[in-house]
Every structure is written in C-alpha cells, then in structure tokens.
Scaffold this motif. Structure first.
Motif, short mmCIF file in Angstrom:
data_model
loop_
_atom_site.label_atom_id
_atom_site.label_comp_id
_atom_site.label_asym_id
_atom_site.label_seq_id
_atom_site.Cartn_x
_atom_site.Cartn_y
_atom_site.Cartn_z
N GLN A 120 0.83 -1.20 0.00
CA GLN A 120 0.00 0.00 0.00
C GLN A 120 0.87 1.26 0.00
OE1 GLN A 120 -3.63 0.29 0.17
NE2 GLN A 120 -3.22 -1.65 -0.81
N ILE A 127 2.79 6.77 -6.94
CA ILE A 127 2.04 7.83 -7.62
C ILE A 127 2.39 9.20 -7.03
CG2 ILE A 127 0.09 6.49 -8.51
CD1 ILE A 127 -1.47 7.33 -6.02
N LEU A 129 2.82 10.32 -3.79
CA LEU A 129 2.31 10.85 -2.53
C LEU A 129 3.45 10.99 -1.52
CD1 LEU A 129 -1.11 9.03 -1.89
CD2 LEU A 129 -0.60 11.01 -3.30
N ILE A 218 -15.89 -1.96 3.87
CA ILE A 218 -15.52 -1.92 2.45
C ILE A 218 -16.26 -3.04 1.73
CG2 ILE A 218 -13.62 -2.16 0.83
CD1 ILE A 218 -11.79 -1.25 3.19
N PRO A 219 -17.02 -2.71 0.68
CA PRO A 219 -17.76 -3.75 -0.03
C PRO A 219 -16.81 -4.78 -0.65
CG PRO A 219 -18.46 -1.55 -0.72
CD PRO A 219 -17.23 -1.38 0.10
N THR A 220 -17.19 -6.03 -0.54
CA THR A 220 -16.39 -7.07 -1.20
C THR A 220 -17.30 -7.92 -2.06
OG1 THR A 220 -16.60 -8.39 0.79
CG2 THR A 220 -14.50 -7.31 0.43
N PHE B 97 2.26 -3.39 -9.88
CA PHE B 97 2.88 -4.35 -8.97
C PHE B 97 2.34 -5.77 -9.16
CE2 PHE B 97 2.80 -0.17 -7.10
CZ PHE B 97 4.06 -0.02 -6.53
N ASN B 101 -1.84 -3.96 -5.47
CA ASN B 101 -1.76 -2.90 -4.47
C ASN B 101 -2.74 -1.76 -4.70
OD1 ASN B 101 0.33 -4.47 -3.59
ND2 ASN B 101 1.95 -3.06 -4.15
N LEU B 102 -3.93 -2.10 -5.15
CA LEU B 102 -4.97 -1.07 -5.21
C LEU B 102 -5.34 -0.69 -3.78
CD1 LEU B 102 -7.36 -2.25 -8.05
CD2 LEU B 102 -5.78 -0.33 -8.09
N PHE B 103 -5.85 0.53 -3.60
CA PHE B 103 -6.28 0.95 -2.28
C PHE B 103 -7.68 0.37 -2.03
CE2 PHE B 103 -3.65 4.60 -3.95
CZ PHE B 103 -2.48 4.13 -3.37
N PRO B 104 -7.80 -0.56 -1.09
CA PRO B 104 -9.03 -1.34 -0.97
C PRO B 104 -10.24 -0.53 -0.53
CG PRO B 104 -7.56 -1.81 0.86
CD PRO B 104 -6.79 -0.96 -0.09
N HIS B 105 -9.99 0.63 0.08
CA HIS B 105 -11.10 1.43 0.60
C HIS B 105 -11.61 2.45 -0.41
CE1 HIS B 105 -7.39 3.54 1.27
NE2 HIS B 105 -8.03 4.65 1.57
N MET B 106 -11.09 2.37 -1.63
CA MET B 106 -11.54 3.32 -2.65
C MET B 106 -12.06 2.57 -3.87
SD MET B 106 -8.39 5.97 -2.79
CE MET B 106 -7.76 6.74 -1.31
N LEU B 114 -6.61 9.42 -7.26
CA LEU B 114 -5.88 9.87 -6.07
C LEU B 114 -4.59 10.61 -6.38
CD1 LEU B 114 -6.00 9.81 -2.93
CD2 LEU B 114 -4.43 7.89 -3.04
N GLY B 115 -3.75 10.02 -7.22
CA GLY B 115 -2.48 10.66 -7.54
C GLY B 115 -2.67 11.99 -8.25
N PHE B 147 -15.40 -1.57 -5.85
CA PHE B 147 -14.23 -1.61 -4.98
C PHE B 147 -13.32 -2.76 -5.42
CE2 PHE B 147 -17.13 0.91 -2.52
CZ PHE B 147 -16.31 1.77 -1.79
N GLY B 149 -12.11 -5.21 -3.94
CA GLY B 149 -12.55 -6.52 -3.47
C GLY B 149 -13.71 -7.10 -4.25
N GLN B 150 -14.30 -6.29 -5.12
CA GLN B 150 -15.47 -6.75 -5.87
C GLN B 150 -15.14 -7.18 -7.29
OE1 GLN B 150 -17.59 -2.98 -5.17
NE2 GLN B 150 -19.18 -4.17 -4.16
N ARG B 163 -4.30 3.47 -12.99
CA ARG B 163 -3.90 4.38 -11.92
C ARG B 163 -2.49 4.94 -12.18
NH1 ARG B 163 -3.25 1.94 -5.94
NH2 ARG B 163 -1.67 0.70 -6.99
#
Lengths: 220, 255
Positions: A120, A127, A129, A218-220, B97, B101-106, B114-115, B147, B149-150, B163
């Motif tokens: 992460q 990118i 940050l 977080i939806p999965t 990668f 390594n995607l941001f799971p909460h977005m 984001l960037g 997301f 995870g989906q 990204r």
C-alpha cells in the motif's frame, strides 16, 4: 427487593443522580476523545518515529498500560498538585483517563498500521504521494476501519474506569448513587440500578460502534 | 543526442551483507520496451524498484529524463533529496505491482484519481474525466464504481495500470504483473500492456512470461547474480543465446 421504595428513592434523588450521569458522560467522552487523539499520535510515533522517539513513547505507553488506572488517578490528583500543577479533582480524573486511553489507543493504532501490507505504501509512493498524504489518504482510512471494534472496547473500558474517580471525590454516577444509598440503605437495589445505567451507556456505545462499522465496511 | 528516458550507470545495491546489484548499466530511449528476465534472486525486481526509489541504492546513478533519482551532488558529496522532491520524481514513473496494491477502501475510479488530485493538484472534475478516459482504455469503465474486493485479479491489475498511467509518466515499470493471476486472467492484462507498447509508451518490465517478453520487447535483458548477463533484441536473445546460463534458464522456462 422493595421495588416501589427503590423507585421512590431514585425519583427523590433524580437531580443529583442526573448530575452524576452527566458527569460520567462528560468525563468519559472528553477522556475518550482526547485520549484517542493523543493515542493516534502515540501510535504514529511508535510506528514511524526514529529509534529515540520510539523508545521514549514505548516507555510512556508501557508505563501507563502497566499501571492500574486507580493509581494513575491518585497520582494525577496528588502528585501533580505537589508538582505545582493545580488541577481540580474533575480535571485530574480526566487527565488520568486521557493518558490511560491514549496508551491503549496508541497500541491499537500501531498494530493496525503494521497490519497494512507494505504494498500500500509502495503504491502510494509510486504515484508521488508524500508521507503525510500517504498517511491520511491511504493508511489512516484503512487503519481506522481496523481499529474500530477494539477502540469501542477501549471506550467502554474508559466509561467503566470513570467510576474510580469517586475515590478523589468526583461525584460521578456511582458516587451520586452511593450517596443515596447512605441515606436509604437500599444498597443492593441501587447498586443494581447504577450497574444497569452503566450497562445502558456501554450498550449504546457498542451499538453505535456496530452501526458505524457496517456503514464504513468496504464492499467485497 | 536526446536525453535518455532512463539512464542507469554502475548501480550498486545491497541488503545488509548481500550485494544484490553489482554494477548495472542500462539506458532506455523514448519508446523502448525493455524486459528484464532471469531467475528469482537475480535482482530484477530490486533493479526496477531502484528506478522510483522504492529501494534506496548505495552506489551509481539512476536518472530519469536526465534527473538523478533520489540523490543529488552537493560539493562532491551524495545528498538525499527532500521528501517532496523525491515524491515529485517518483511520479515521473508509473508502476504496476505483482499484487496490484490497489487501495481497498476506494472505488476503481477513486484509485485512479488519487495521484492526480493529491500529487498533481488536478481539480476533481478534471481528474474524474482523466480517470474515466484511462479506465475506458483498460476496459474497466463499466466497473469504475466497484471496490477492488469486488472485481477479479485481472480487473484489479488493469485498474492498477490505469492508476499508474493516468499520471502521464515518462516511463512505466511493470513488476511481474501477471505472476499473481490465475492463468485465464493473464491474457487480458498482457493485452493491455501490448496495447500501451504499441502506442509508444516507454516501459521497463520484469516478467516470467517469455513469450510475452519476446513479443512486446524492443530489447531483453537477462540478469544473473546482480549483473546483466546478456542483452539484445528478443529475436537474438531467445533464438541464439550466447551464455550457458541463459540457455539453461530459457530451457527451464519452457520457452
């Protein structure tokens, strides 16, 4: 159990008891909020500080977690006064609970941050940050979701620990009820009542926590 | 002569007592597609990660578009650049990668935005349309509000590529991007990369997909023990390998 007599006694003393409840709520919520903010800093320093910083904060956290809250409260009240910092019993109590809360939240935050996969941070760096942007946009939102259940647990611990403030004379819920007991001798009934009110408070916190947990899942 | 997009000179890198890169020289011009192949532990991924300073390097120079990455010379001494400078330099390259390594909460589109928003300061609505454009390009526009995870691994990897590319990097780095995917998902990701290569994107890839490396690369670099063992155009490297090590490696990779 003399139910009617008990209810009468509670009703007669409703204002002092409500004051006690109010104090408990204020003490708990202020300690939890301040303790959580401070705890975030503690967790951050434990995770990313340099060796010297980590050592100092580790000492702070271990010391606070290894000391009974009871002792912390007494120390805040008596030792700080000797050191020339004059806090009222109310303030000293909040101070002690805040420190206690911060050490626990600090550990929870550290654990949550460490559990986030290193990829992460790699992705965030890739990118462009900076560290602070990575922290606030990528790490913290994930860590907060992770810590919520444990944090709720800590919050209820603080509510329970707030009863200990009665020892330095803060009239919170328990002490206000004890004062009624000393007049009416309905100890069993009124202790049960006090316990029930504490249960309601913590039940509300748990429910609110569950609700937020579902909201931000977080939806999965 | 034009400034190379990537210029690596005598790069040295060690993890504690182990020297993993023992003097690497590599130059890439605009539009080059270079694949790094070699057995695990040969230093391919570390080399890639030095290019955007996900790994620090102790000796030599890594320069992107003429700028040395991560360090600068001050009165003859090597000084690390400021955090802000390094962040800016990292954004000159994009990276995909092995584990996405995607941001799971977005959501997918938030990942891509984001960037742009945080690093480049692009206004949100503009970032949104740029993100949409790139998601469309990788065939993920219809999943923009999902997301990570989906969606499947292959879809996640395509979003991750979007990204990286949305930042308009000078150079794309691909780190074994299909290694964590189920076999049936590999091709959709490789197709996206091929498509980008065709468009002239400069790319440096670490890969175990020999056929893919053969098809997409302008040059292939075989690494062994932290050095470049052999390099050349894919036709030459794969068909007439010179060293015994490369021959053995190609044989074991069933190429």
């Amino acid at each position: 159990m003399e139910l009617l007599k008990t209810l009468e006694a509670i009703w007669a003393a409703r204002w002092p008891i409500l004051d006690g409840i109010e104090n408990t709520l204020i003490i708990s919520s202020v300690s939890i909020i301040l303790g959580t903010l401070l705890g975030l800093v503690v967790g951050l320093l434990l995770s990313y500080g340099n060796l010297a910083v980590r050592l100092v904060v580790r000492l702070y956290s271990d010391f606070l977690r290894g000391t009974p809250v009871f002792v912390l409260i007494l120390a805040s009240f008596y030792i700080l006064a000797v050191a020339g910092i004059d806090l009222s019993a109310f303030e000293a109590g909040i101070f002690a609970l805040t420190l206690f809360c911060s050490s626990h939240v600090g550990e929870i935050v550290r654990g949550a941050l460490q559990a986030i996969p290193k990829g992460q941070t790699d992705a965030a760096k890739s990118i462009g940050l900076t560290f602070s942007k990575t922290f606030f946009s990528v790490l913290l939102p994930q860590a907060l979701r992770q810590i919520l259940p444990t944090w709720v647990n800590t919050a209820t611990e603080i509510v329970k620990a707030s009863t200990l403030l009665s020892i330095i004379g803060v009239v919170e819920l328990l002490l206000s009820v004890q004062q009624v007991i000393s007049r009416t001798f309905l100890s069993l009934e009124l202790y049960f009542f006090a316990g029930f009110v504490f249960f309601l408070m913590n039940f509300a916190i748990e429910k609110a926590g569950r609700y937020v947990e579902r909201k931000i899942a977080i939806p999965t | 002569m034009r400034t190379p997009i990537l210029e690596i000179k005598n790069l040295h890198k060690r993890f504690g007592a182990v020297e993993v890169l023992k003097g690497i020289d590599l130059t890439m011009q605009q539009g080059d597609v270079v694949s790094l192949i070699g057995s695990s532990g040969s230093g391919k991924t570390t080399l890639l990660r030095c290019v955007n300073l996900l790994e620090e390097y102790e000796g030599g120079v890594v320069a992107v578009n003429g700028e040395q990455i991560g360090y600068t010379e001050k009165s003859g001494r090597r000084v690390r650049r400021s955090e802000k400078e390094i962040a800016r330099q990292r954004a000159m390259t994009g990276m995909a990668f092995q584990h996405f390594n995607l941001f799971p909460h977005m959501t997918a589109i938030k990942n891509v935005m984001l960037g742009l928003v945080k690093t480049r300061g692009t206004p949100k609505d503009e970032a949104y349309s740029i993100a949409e454009k790139w998601l469309k390009r990788v065939g993920m526009l219809d999943r923009k509000d999902y997301f990570p995870g989906q969606i499947s691994g292959g879809q996640q990897q395509r979003v991750a590529i979007a990204r990286a590319i949305a930042m308009n990097p000078k150079l794309m780095l691909f780190d074994e991007v299909t290694s964590a995917l189920d076999p049936e998902l590999v091709n959709e990701v490789l197709a996206v990369i091929k498509d980008l290569a065709k468009d002239g994107m400069t790319m440096l890839l670490v890969t175990h997909e020999m056929q893919f490396a053969h098809d997409v690369s302008s040059r292939v670099v075989f690494m062994e023990d932290g050095r470049i063992g052999e390099e050349g155009p894919p036709a030459q490297l794969f068909k007439v390998p010179k060293s015994e090590r490369l021959k053995a490696f190609l044989k074991s990779s069933k190429f």
